[in-house]
Design a protein around this motif. Structure first.
Motif: not given
Ligand code: MN
Ligand code: FE
Length: 351
Positions: A68, A73, A75, A77-78, A82, A139
């Protein structure tokens, strides 16, 4: 003289005959007595749930944290990760609340209640998982836990479910009427078949796709355990729905069946919108069209399980999902387990 003890003693009208135990509206049998069992499937689901016990904190997150924080990764994939955390983080609470506040009191069979108590704890473990992931990855908890109010495609799925909880929580709600019984059945179909049986599945595919590429494997492993639990929740729910149908065949009218088909069709559209929202540009060979196929395929399988006709005839674009589910079933969790649960012999009363 009337006292609680005398009332209890005087209420004695003989011992329970298992044949008298009903899933709903059972007024003649004492719901405090688990035995004699009538619905052995409920007891089996309870035992299967207990055999699968796990805690999210037993899954190491070190590799996920590394990934992370790295630039491995994209954007897009993030965003997939999320939006999935955002959906599941509150969905588990919606299911738990519906179970405890809406379903539990109306299911009048002791072995089903035993399962519901187990399931309620599993939903708490699932919510715990998302707290643990958010903390591990650092997060923004406000962002993740508010997505169900701030991201339209997630809000639409949740609104579809929360209306069902509100209906049963209405002070005038009762299963003593035909309409009340149908509303309870609609709630069960809405939560077990649609929420846990359809709305959870594109998320499982997305997160397990990362796992297949050896990325975010901690979250992937947690999703495998959740998927394994959800498979039992779904199977219990379908047995309960079919059991209530068998006890009360008059509830299953043509009109009610059509309403349920329409609800499933509506949920398929909501789920496809959600999948597109998670994958606006397509990643890892996944895109909205594949999810249309998949969600339709899953919905057909669910409908068949409660005796309703398949609607789409789509085929499964992710055949590896069935392998993953079998693997999760066979995986010997105890081999990799880091924490031993205290057994009776290990308990110490000295200090
Ligand atoms: Mn769950
Ligand atoms: Fe569940």
């Amino acid at each position: 003289m009337s006292s609680p003890v005398n009332d209890l003693l005087e209420s004695n009208t003989g011992r329970i005959d298992a044949r008298d135990k009903l899933l709903i509206n059972c007024n003649q049998v004492d719901v405090n007595q688990l035995m004699p069992l009538k619905y052995h499937w409920a007891w089996e689901h309870y035992n299967n749930g207990c055999a699968n016990h796990w805690m999210p904190t037993e899954v190491p997150m070190t590799k996920d944290i590394e990934t992370w924080k790295s630039d491995k990764l994209t954007d897009d994939e993030r965003l997939v990760i999320m939006r999935n955390l955002g959906f599941f983080a509150t969905a588990e609470s919606l299911v738990g609340n519906n179970l405890v506040l809406a379903i539990f009191r109306h299911v009048t069979n002791a072995e089903c209640r035993q399962y519901l108590l187990r399931q309620a704890f599993e939903e708490a473990i699932h919510s715990h998982t998302f707290l643990y992931v958010v903390e591990s990855l650092g997060l923004d908890e406000g962002e993740v836990f508010n997505m169900y109010r701030e991201i339209p495609s997630i809000a639409a799925k949740d609104e579809f479910e929360m209306e069902l909880t509100a209906e049963v929580l209405d002070p005038d709600f009762s299963t003593s009427t035909f309409e009340g019984c149908q509303a309870l059945l609609k709630n069960l179909i809405g939560f077990y078949l649609i929420m846990e049986g359809i709305f959870f599945y594109s998320g499982f595919v997305m997160v397990l796709s990362f796992h297949r590429r050896n990325l975010m494997t901690g979250i992937g492993e947690q999703f495998q355990y959740i998927l394994r639990d959800e498979t039992i929740h779904l199977n219990f729910g379908l047995d309960l729905i079919n059991g209530i149908k068998a006890e009360n065949p008059e509830l299953w009218t043509e009109q009610f069946q059509q309403e349920m088909i329409d609800r499933v069709r509506k949920s398929v559209e909501l789920e496809i919108d959600y999948a597109k929202d998670c994958l606006p540009n397509g990643v890892m060979g996944l895109n909205g069209d594949l999810f249309r196929e998949y969600v339709q395929y899953v919905a057909d399988r669910r409908l068949e399980r409660i005796g309703l006709p398949a609607q789409y005839g789509s085929s499964n674009p992710f055949p590896w999902m069935s392998e993953t589910m079998d693997l999760a079933k066979e995986k010997n969790f105890f081999e990799t387990r880091v924490t031993e649960y205290q057994s009776g012999a290990a308990l110490s009363w000295d200090d």
